[in-house]
Design a protein around this motif. Structure first.
Motif, short mmCIF file in Angstrom:
data_model
loop_
_atom_site.label_atom_id
_atom_site.label_comp_id
_atom_site.label_asym_id
_atom_site.label_seq_id
_atom_site.Cartn_x
_atom_site.Cartn_y
_atom_site.Cartn_z
N ASN A 130 0.85 -1.12 0.47
CA ASN A 130 0.02 0.04 0.12
C ASN A 130 0.85 1.34 -0.17
O ASN A 130 0.65 2.02 -0.94
N TRP A 131 1.65 1.30 0.72
CA TRP A 131 2.08 2.47 1.34
C TRP A 131 3.71 3.23 0.17
O TRP A 131 4.26 3.82 -0.58
N ARG A 132 4.06 1.41 -0.55
CA ARG A 132 4.70 1.89 -1.65
C ARG A 132 4.16 1.81 -3.76
O ARG A 132 5.10 2.47 -4.10
N LEU A 133 2.56 1.70 -3.16
CA LEU A 133 2.04 2.40 -4.67
C LEU A 133 1.86 4.00 -4.10
O LEU A 133 1.87 4.67 -4.85
N GLN A 134 1.36 4.08 -3.57
CA GLN A 134 1.32 5.63 -2.68
C GLN A 134 2.46 6.33 -3.25
O GLN A 134 2.26 7.41 -3.34
N ALA A 135 4.24 5.90 -2.83
CA ALA A 135 5.16 6.26 -2.68
C ALA A 135 4.69 6.48 -4.48
O ALA A 135 5.63 8.11 -5.25
N ARG A 136 4.44 5.34 -5.45
CA ARG A 136 4.91 6.30 -6.40
C ARG A 136 3.90 6.68 -7.23
O ARG A 136 4.48 7.42 -8.42
N MET A 146 -6.02 1.38 -7.23
CA MET A 146 -7.12 0.85 -7.95
C MET A 146 -6.67 -0.57 -9.01
O MET A 146 -7.29 -1.87 -9.43
N VAL A 147 -5.36 -0.32 -9.64
CA VAL A 147 -5.24 -1.47 -10.68
C VAL A 147 -4.78 -2.71 -9.96
O VAL A 147 -4.74 -3.61 -10.68
N THR A 151 -9.69 -1.74 -2.70
CA THR A 151 -11.38 -1.79 -3.30
C THR A 151 -11.71 -0.43 -2.91
O THR A 151 -11.33 -0.22 -1.31
N GLY A 152 -12.59 0.32 -3.22
CA GLY A 152 -13.27 1.47 -2.54
C GLY A 152 -12.27 2.58 -2.31
O GLY A 152 -12.70 3.99 -1.89
N THR A 153 -11.67 2.20 -3.10
CA THR A 153 -11.28 3.67 -4.13
C THR A 153 -11.43 5.16 -4.40
O THR A 153 -11.05 6.13 -5.01
N LEU A 154 -12.49 4.35 -5.60
CA LEU A 154 -13.03 5.43 -6.52
C LEU A 154 -13.63 6.48 -5.93
O LEU A 154 -13.74 7.71 -6.15
N PRO A 155 -14.75 6.53 -4.96
CA PRO A 155 -15.51 7.81 -4.25
C PRO A 155 -14.10 8.29 -4.08
O PRO A 155 -14.46 9.96 -4.26
#
Length: 280
Positions: free
Chosen positions: A61-67, A253-254, A258-262
């Motif tokens: 999760n944190w890796r994807l946020q960093a990217r 999302m990719v 889940t739950g990130t769209l709103p």
């Protein structure tokens, strides 16, 4: 509008250009600062995107946020360089865009430097953070001396309210997660997923950024100089930060989160509002 020999009677963009021409050019250090910063940010962001090493110790999760932040940084580099060129050409408005981009880089690289495990990019993170902070300190006076008041009327009102509403909504969003956790002596799910002790974004937002948005917006509505000056830089910051958040949400999302769209739609609307406000 009738033509007036007095720059005070001209449209604000024209006044900026006129007054820039009547003074000495902005310092050459603006371009040097921008080029060095851009190279360092590119090194950090491209490495984060293509090399698995910098974020090897982070949770997914944190890796994807960093990217996602890395992708946002690439946009910031383009804005920083374009604003620097226009500012050197005499545009006071571009100077405020440049300043807002530096604010974004300070914010982003505080997160890198304080919450990403020690890796070979650590000194690059520190260098970007330091250069961005000192860039604001050394150049804010010159930028301020070359700018005119934010345009009066609907444009100013809309821009001020965009900042105020953005600040209030994000504060409520963060508090809706923090307060229940404090009352129940529990750990928010977002911290567990990111593998963090506390969320540095929430800390920075609630202590500095969101109060800055609200204070600046209120001051601008009241016609105060500091509010009118910082209105555009904070809006630029909002656009760049929001774009980074959207990029991170797309990556999440990719990956199947889940739950990130709103949340992504919510942030996208705020980014669009900030962009319209700063461009008008």
């Amino acid at each position: 509008m009738r033509w007036s020999p007095d720059p005070e009677g001209w449209p604000w963009c024209a006044r900026d250009r006129y007054r820039g021409d009547m003074r000495t050019a902005p310092p050459r250090s603006v371009m040097l600062w921008s080029v060095v910063l851009s190279l360092l940010v590119l090194i950090a962001s491209v490495a984060g995107l293509v090399d698995s090493t910098p974020y090897a110790q982070e949770t997914e999760n944190w890796r994807l946020q960093a990217r996602g932040q890395d992708l946002g940084n690439l946009l910031a580099v383009a804005v920083l360089l374009a604003a620097a060129v226009r500012y050197r050409a005499g545009s006071g408005r571009a100077g405020r865009v440049w300043l807002g981009t530096l604010l974004y880089l300070i914010y982003a690289f505080i997160v890198y430097a304080m919450t990403v495990h020690l890796n070979y990019l650590f000194l690059v993170y520190i260098a970007v953070l330091g250069l961005s902070a000192w860039g604001v300190i050394f150049h804010v006076r010159d930028v301020r001396s070359r700018t005119t008041a934010y345009p009066e009327g609907r444009v100013r009102t809309v821009a001020a309210w965009v900042l105020i509403v953005t600040g209030v909504l994000f504060a409520l969003l963060w508090l809706s997660e923090i307060v229940p956790a404090l009352l129940t002596d529990s750990v928010p799910a977002s911290l567990t997923e990111a593998g963090l002790v506390v969320n540095p974004i929430q800390v920075s937002d609630l202590s500095v950024v969101l109060p800055g948005f609200i204070i600046c917006g209120i001051a601008a509505l009241q016609g105060r100089d500091h509010g009118l000056f910082w209105l555009a830089p904070w809006l630029v910051f909002s656009v760049l930060m929001g774009a980074s958040i959207v990029a991170a949400m797309v990556l999440l999302m990719v990956s199947g989160a889940t739950g990130t769209l709103p949340a992504m739609v919510f942030v996208s609307l705020l980014v669009l509002a900030s962009l319209v406000a700063v461009v008008e």
